[in-house]
Motif scaffolding. Structure first.
Motif, PDB file in Angstrom:
ATOM      1  N   SER A  58       0.830  -1.212   0.000  1.00  0.00           N
ATOM      2  CA  SER A  58       0.000   0.000   0.000  1.00  0.00           C
ATOM      3  C   SER A  58       0.860   1.255   0.000  1.00  0.00           C
ATOM      4  CB  SER A  58      -0.928  -0.010   1.213  1.00  0.00           C
ATOM      5  OG  SER A  58      -1.878  -1.048   1.108  1.00  0.00           O
ATOM      6  N   ILE A  59       1.993   1.185   0.700  1.00  0.00           N
ATOM      7  CA  ILE A  59       2.970   2.266   0.653  1.00  0.00           C
ATOM      8  C   ILE A  59       4.195   1.744  -0.085  1.00  0.00           C
ATOM      9  CG2 ILE A  59       4.481   3.745   2.021  1.00  0.00           C
ATOM     10  CD1 ILE A  59       2.453   3.746   4.224  1.00  0.00           C
ATOM     11  N   PRO A  60       4.556   2.331  -1.246  1.00  0.00           N
ATOM     12  CA  PRO A  60       4.102   3.635  -1.743  1.00  0.00           C
ATOM     13  C   PRO A  60       3.069   3.574  -2.865  1.00  0.00           C
ATOM     14  CG  PRO A  60       6.094   3.066  -2.861  1.00  0.00           C
ATOM     15  CD  PRO A  60       5.764   1.883  -1.964  1.00  0.00           C
ATOM     16  N   ASP A  61       2.651   2.380  -3.335  1.00  0.00           N
ATOM     17  CA  ASP A  61       1.837   2.304  -4.554  1.00  0.00           C
ATOM     18  C   ASP A  61       0.447   2.909  -4.363  1.00  0.00           C
ATOM     19  OD1 ASP A  61       3.543   0.665  -6.492  1.00  0.00           O
ATOM     20  OD2 ASP A  61       3.627  -0.552  -4.685  1.00  0.00           O
ATOM     21  N   LEU A  62      -0.246   2.529  -3.286  1.00  0.00           N
ATOM     22  CA  LEU A  62      -1.577   3.083  -3.036  1.00  0.00           C
ATOM     23  C   LEU A  62      -1.499   4.559  -2.671  1.00  0.00           C
ATOM     24  CD1 LEU A  62      -4.623   2.869  -2.555  1.00  0.00           C
ATOM     25  CD2 LEU A  62      -4.128   2.005  -0.261  1.00  0.00           C
ATOM     26  N   THR A  63      -0.601   4.919  -1.775  1.00  0.00           N
ATOM     27  CA  THR A  63      -0.501   6.316  -1.343  1.00  0.00           C
ATOM     28  C   THR A  63      -0.062   7.230  -2.476  1.00  0.00           C
ATOM     29  OG1 THR A  63       1.734   5.829  -0.529  1.00  0.00           O
ATOM     30  CG2 THR A  63      -0.065   5.731   1.060  1.00  0.00           C
TER      31      THR A  63
END
Length: 446
Positions: free
Chosen positions: A293-298
């Motif tokens: 999720s970090i860093p792709d989602l954020t």
């Protein structure tokens, strides 16, 4: 924007020497730690499915709505200090913001356009959720997506009333008569209609009590309620296992075997090396279907957030908010229209007002209360009426939901068409005109 694979850099577990490690983690361990240790990011899981991050599925309308709510809060703070909620000074204070305060016109335009676009974004988000069947529960345990659907309807209604209460604050002719039309529709409720209108207005006429009530509702009550529902909405999404598209992973034909690790056991005869039977496990989340999720989602959240704020800010530079003459209860504009997001209701009220000899059908009651009430009620209970299979949840236009999606789209199209007619085709005396047709010339006041 391609999803970058996680890079594994040699580093001692639990050691975070870099100050920005939570924004740019060097390993899966740091990516998971960043989610757990951050209050805001804790809404998200450590791993996110790639399908949930796809632009084509959710269109990121929920994030756009949250970005607009943040923008409205930021732009509303300076207006909160500059605006004077007084009948005698409200119009003058807005005029000073528009023409005297440095960048005041831009701040006001950002706030106004942000409010309008938020109504549209929340509405489109609800449409997307319905069309993809995202209110349906998947195979996961403890899911209650139908409650999140109810929260979404509540947030849409709060967004509409939040924009409606802000409509009166400039205290010009446009605002005064738009609120007059809107509250007159509310008075059509049988038995309690006049009392509801007096409760909203603080009396029988739009005056100081009305302005202060709308001001308090706009800056305290409605934003507070919307913030509470938004926080619960985000928590409920995490509790339900993410977006509905993630449930498709549970229907994979085979699970992905997780390679067992090597173990060693200390015995009386020495160390026995081998594979411990208790650590065998399987997972439906294959390594190539998930990302941290970090860093792709954020990163994608930041792109949508900054892009939305930039788009509204640039639009506000070139298009200014309207400000008509000061409100005057003795001069009625012709035509007097409700805010654009309630024009479809005003149009239904007109179309359902029918005269049969000496008897007149109350269009304000039928079109302003009964029909929208039935529509909202049907939307609220629909998750319990929907009998489509669980496999249809999280998919655009599945075959099993073709009929109900078609009916829903027809209703959405009807609302949009009525809004268009009320905006561009209604002229003086509420007569129909083509958008390119000139209106009849009205007599001027001397």
């Amino acid at each position: 924007m391609a999803l970058s694979p996680e890079s594994e850099k040699p580093q001692a577990p639990g050691v975070h020497p870099r100050p920005l490690w939570s924004l740019d983690p060097a390993s899966d361990r740091q990516a998971g730690d960043a989610i757990v240790s951050n209050f805001v990011f804790h809404w998200f899981p450590a791993k996110a499915l790639k399908d949930s991050l796809a632009w084509r599925y959710s269109l990121w309308l929920g994030t756009v709505s949250a970005a607009l709510l943040l923008l409205l809060t930021l732009s509303g703070l300076p207006l909160l200090f500059l605006y004077v909620p007084s009948v005698e000074r409200a119009y003058g204070s807005v005029k000073d913001i528009e023409y005297v305060i440095t960048f005041g016109y831009w701040i006001r335009s950002v706030h106004r356009f942000g409010a309008h676009f938020m109504v549209a974004a929340v509405f489109l988000h609800l449409v997307r959720v319905f069309l993809t069947g995202a209110y349906k529960n998947g195979p996961g345990r403890g899911q209650h997506r139908e409650w999140n659907w109810l929260m979404g309807i509540g947030m849409l209604l709060l967004t509409l009333f939040l924009s409606f209460t802000g409509y009166l604050l400039p205290w010009d002719q446009l605002a005064y008569w738009a609120v007059t039309v809107g509250t007159n529709i509310a008075s059509a409720v049988p038995l309690v209609g006049p009392q509801i209108r007096e409760l909203l207005l603080g009396g029988r006429n739009i005056e100081q009590a009305t302005l202060i009530r709308f001001y308090v509702l706009h800056v305290i009550v409605l934003p507070g309620g919307l913030g509470v529902l938004f926080a619960y909405h985000m928590w409920r999404i995490r509790k339900d296992g993410g977006l509905a598209s993630a449930d498709q992973a549970a229907s994979l034909p085979a699970k992905v075997e997780v390679p067992p690790g090597r173990t060693k056991t200390y015995t009386l005869l020495g160390i026995a090396r081998g594979t411990g039977p208790t650590i065998r496990a399987s997972s439906i989340e294959a390594a190539d279907t998930t990302v941290s999720s970090i860093p792709d989602l954020t990163r994608r959240i930041a792109i949508v957030l900054l892009g939305t704020i930039a788009a509204i800010s640039i639009l506000a530079v070139f298009v200014h908010s309207p400000l008509e003459e000061a409100a005057n209860a003795l001069v009625t504009p012709n035509p007097a229209k409700a805010p654009w997001y309630f024009l479809w209701l005003q149009e239904i009220v007109t179309d359902t007002t029918i005269k049969l000899g000496s008897f007149t059908v109350n269009g304000a009651f039928i079109g302003g209360v009964i029909l929208p009430g039935l529509l909202v009620g049907l939307l609220a209970v629909w998750p319990w009426l929907d009998r489509s299979p669980t496999a249809a949840a999280g998919r655009w236009f599945p075959q099993s939901r073709r009929r109900q999606n078609a009916v829903f789209l027809l209703l959405v199209l009807a609302v949009l068409l009525l809004t268009f007619v009320g905006t561009f085709c209604r002229g003086p005396y509420w007569q129909l005109y083509w958008p390119w047709q000139a209106w009849v010339e009205l007599p001027t006041r001397i």
